[in-house]
Scaffold this active site. Sequence first.
Site, PDB file in Angstrom:
ATOM      1  N   ALA A  40       0.816  -1.215   0.000  1.00 38.88           N
ATOM      2  CA  ALA A  40       0.000   0.000   0.000  1.00 38.88           C
ATOM      3  C   ALA A  40       0.847   1.261   0.000  1.00 38.88           C
ATOM      4  O   ALA A  40       1.700   1.439   0.875  1.00 38.88           O
ATOM      5  CB  ALA A  40      -0.922   0.007   1.218  1.00 38.88           C
ATOM      6  N   GLY A  45       6.200   1.263   5.813  1.00 36.62           N
ATOM      7  CA  GLY A  45       7.119   0.316   5.191  1.00 36.62           C
ATOM      8  C   GLY A  45       7.239   0.524   3.696  1.00 36.62           C
ATOM      9  O   GLY A  45       8.339   0.495   3.128  1.00 36.62           O
ATOM     10  N   CYS A  46       6.121   0.750   3.040  1.00 34.94           N
ATOM     11  CA  CYS A  46       6.128   0.930   1.584  1.00 34.94           C
ATOM     12  C   CYS A  46       6.812   2.242   1.198  1.00 34.94           C
ATOM     13  O   CYS A  46       7.470   2.323   0.164  1.00 34.94           O
ATOM     14  CB  CYS A  46       4.716   0.844   1.030  1.00 34.94           C
ATOM     15  SG  CYS A  46       3.992  -0.802   1.263  1.00 34.94           S
ATOM     16  N   THR A  47       6.662   3.261   2.033  1.00 36.64           N
ATOM     17  CA  THR A  47       7.346   4.527   1.776  1.00 36.64           C
ATOM     18  C   THR A  47       8.852   4.345   1.925  1.00 36.64           C
ATOM     19  O   THR A  47       9.625   4.808   1.081  1.00 36.64           O
ATOM     20  CB  THR A  47       6.824   5.626   2.726  1.00 36.64           C
ATOM     21  OG1 THR A  47       5.425   5.803   2.475  1.00 36.64           O
ATOM     22  CG2 THR A  47       7.562   6.934   2.529  1.00 36.64           C
ATOM     23  N   ALA A  50      10.033   2.406  -1.197  1.00 34.53           N
ATOM     24  CA  ALA A  50       9.990   3.232  -2.403  1.00 34.53           C
ATOM     25  C   ALA A  50      11.102   4.282  -2.391  1.00 34.53           C
ATOM     26  O   ALA A  50      11.756   4.516  -3.415  1.00 34.53           O
ATOM     27  CB  ALA A  50       8.628   3.909  -2.530  1.00 34.53           C
TER      28      ALA A  50
END
Length: 155
Positions: A40, A45-47, A50
Site C-alpha cells: 500500500a 514500510g512501503c514509503t 519506495a
Amino acid sequence: MPRLAVGDLAPDFTLPTADGGSVTLSDLRGEHVVVYFYPAAMTPGCTTQACDFRDSLASLQGAGYKVVGVSPDPVDKLAQFAKAEHLTFPLASDTEKSVLEAWGAWGEKSLYGKTVTGVIRSTVVVDPEGKVELAQYNVKATGHVAKLRRDLKIA
C-alpha cells in the site's frame, strides 16, 4: 499461488501508472527490469522501500536496470504517493490483482501473528529476454534495496 523461479518466462502485463500513462513489460525487452510488489502506497514500510529505490535509482539505472513498482492501489493514490515522495520510476496500479497473482505476489501471509490474504512484498528481476533472473518473496521493506544491489553486484 505459485511463485516465479529463475528461468521462468515473466508474465507480460500492461498496467496504468501514476503519471497517467501505462507500462507494458514486453516493451522493456532488451533491458533488465526490477519489478517490485508492495502492499500500500503511503504506509511506513512501503514509503521506506519506495524511497530506497528512489535513492538507489541512479546506480540501478547506471547498471542497466529499470524499476517498476506494482501495488493494488488506484492510480490517483499512486500519483499522490509519487508526488509526495518524489518518485521518478513507474508506479503501476493492479487493482484487479491479476498481475500480483500471476507473479506469485498475492496470497496468504502472516501479519502480526494472523494469517491474512494480501500482497506478499516481493521483488523479481527480469532479464533482457523476459526471463526471471532473480525472484525474492517475503522481503523486508527496510534494507531490501541494499540487499538487492549486493545480490546484483551493483555498487
